[in-house]
Design an enzyme around this catalytic site. Sequence first.
Site, short mmCIF file in Angstrom:
data_model
loop_
_atom_site.label_atom_id
_atom_site.label_comp_id
_atom_site.label_asym_id
_atom_site.label_seq_id
_atom_site.Cartn_x
_atom_site.Cartn_y
_atom_site.Cartn_z
CG ASP A 1 -1.71 1.19 1.66
OD1 ASP A 1 -2.21 1.64 0.54
OD2 ASP A 1 -1.79 1.73 2.70
CG ASP B 1 -1.80 7.70 -0.07
OD1 ASP B 1 -2.76 7.52 -0.68
OD2 ASP B 1 -0.75 8.58 -0.41
O1 LIG Z 1 -8.80 8.60 0.40
C1 LIG Z 1 -8.35 7.91 -0.24
O2 LIG Z 1 -8.64 7.74 -1.16
C2 LIG Z 1 -7.48 6.89 0.57
O3 LIG Z 1 -7.21 7.29 1.90
C3 LIG Z 1 -6.08 6.84 0.08
O4 LIG Z 1 -5.78 7.54 -1.19
C4 LIG Z 1 -5.58 5.59 0.29
O5 LIG Z 1 -4.61 5.32 -0.31
P1 LIG Z 1 -3.69 3.90 -0.16
O6 LIG Z 1 -3.61 3.94 1.44
O7 LIG Z 1 -4.57 2.65 -0.44
O8 LIG Z 1 -2.15 4.12 -0.90
MG LIG Z 2 -2.85 3.30 3.08
#
Ligand SMILES: O=C(O)[C@H](O)[C@H](O)COP(=O)(O)O
Ligand SMILES: [Mg+2]
Length: 310
Positions: A29, A31
């Site tokens: 992942d 973020d």
């Molecule tokens: O709000 C959002 O779209 C998500 O919090 C964010 O983009 C999550 O991204 P990830 O943690 O899956 O990389």
């Molecule tokens: Mg994330």
Amino acid sequence: MTTSTDPIKIATKKEAEEFFNKFDTFLFDCDGVLWLGDYLLPYTKEFLDKLNKMGKKVYFVTNNSTRARASYQKKFKAYGIDVKIDQIYTSAFASAIYVRDFLKLQPSKDKIWVLGESGIMDELETLGYEALGGTDPRLNEPFDAKTSPFLKDGLDPNVRAVIAGLDREVNYHRLAVTLQYLREGEDKVSFIGTNIDCTFPQKDYIVPGAGSIIACAACSSRREPIYCGKPNMNMLDSIISHAKLEKSKMCMVGDRLNTDIKFGYEGNLGGTLLVLSGIETEERALHVTEEYPRPSYYVGKLGDIYELIK
Ligand SMILES: O=C(O)[C@H](O)[C@H](O)COP(=O)(O)O
Ligand SMILES: [Mg+2]
């Protein structure tokens, strides 16, 4: 839905080495794991370099639909991290694939209305679709149904789907036009949400996420979207089929229990690692609940593991 064994906190060199030896493929992942917004978390580059040196396969699986894969490749490059585009999977890419392969919309005829940013627009256009709305600057004008260029001459009759995701420019104009398309009904206009994440981790802040934006469109239209991001298994199926990977040797690394860890658990991967540098807490990681699975492993942040084995 819980894992039978208690989560293991990786805290010693031996535990870190055993963790690495268990898997040959890591799905990361982004973020809350690699970075918080534009802030690269400590040792992210060093950790990924170490995995490359160990001959591990690495993929990035983000629910963040604001950038297309090509744009993510540039973001990695800006941090000195070389990544191939087919290592990157996003909820915008998954949503565009869903329009093509599941809804089977025709690029030359069918159009998609977007409540979201350039990531969704660009991935749709890469597949040959005309994407309306999204980053169109005319949507930044205050809403007036009589003068809105998206309404005054009627809706576009060729719009066959709405894709909604994180939109940091969201306003009443965007929400009002999105609602008009959703009111056309599910037989005419499908409703797709990129991901359920209700918050979005930034350095020092937690801000509203895609799930909170999509909820506006869902509530006003009284319709529920199909969500294409994690934990939807379509993303995992496309990664595994593309790269011929062995699930039992794969580990999902994430910062959110009801998306990342659920994705790894329901995908029957060899294991999951929760990092506490994003959304979750140790208390939630250890809590037994039907709401989400517990991780196989957990750690404060990726850099903590790197420091044990560097
Ligand atoms: O709000 C959002 O779209 C998500 O919090 C964010 O983009 C999550 O991204 P990830 O943690 O899956 O990389
Ligand atoms: Mg994330």
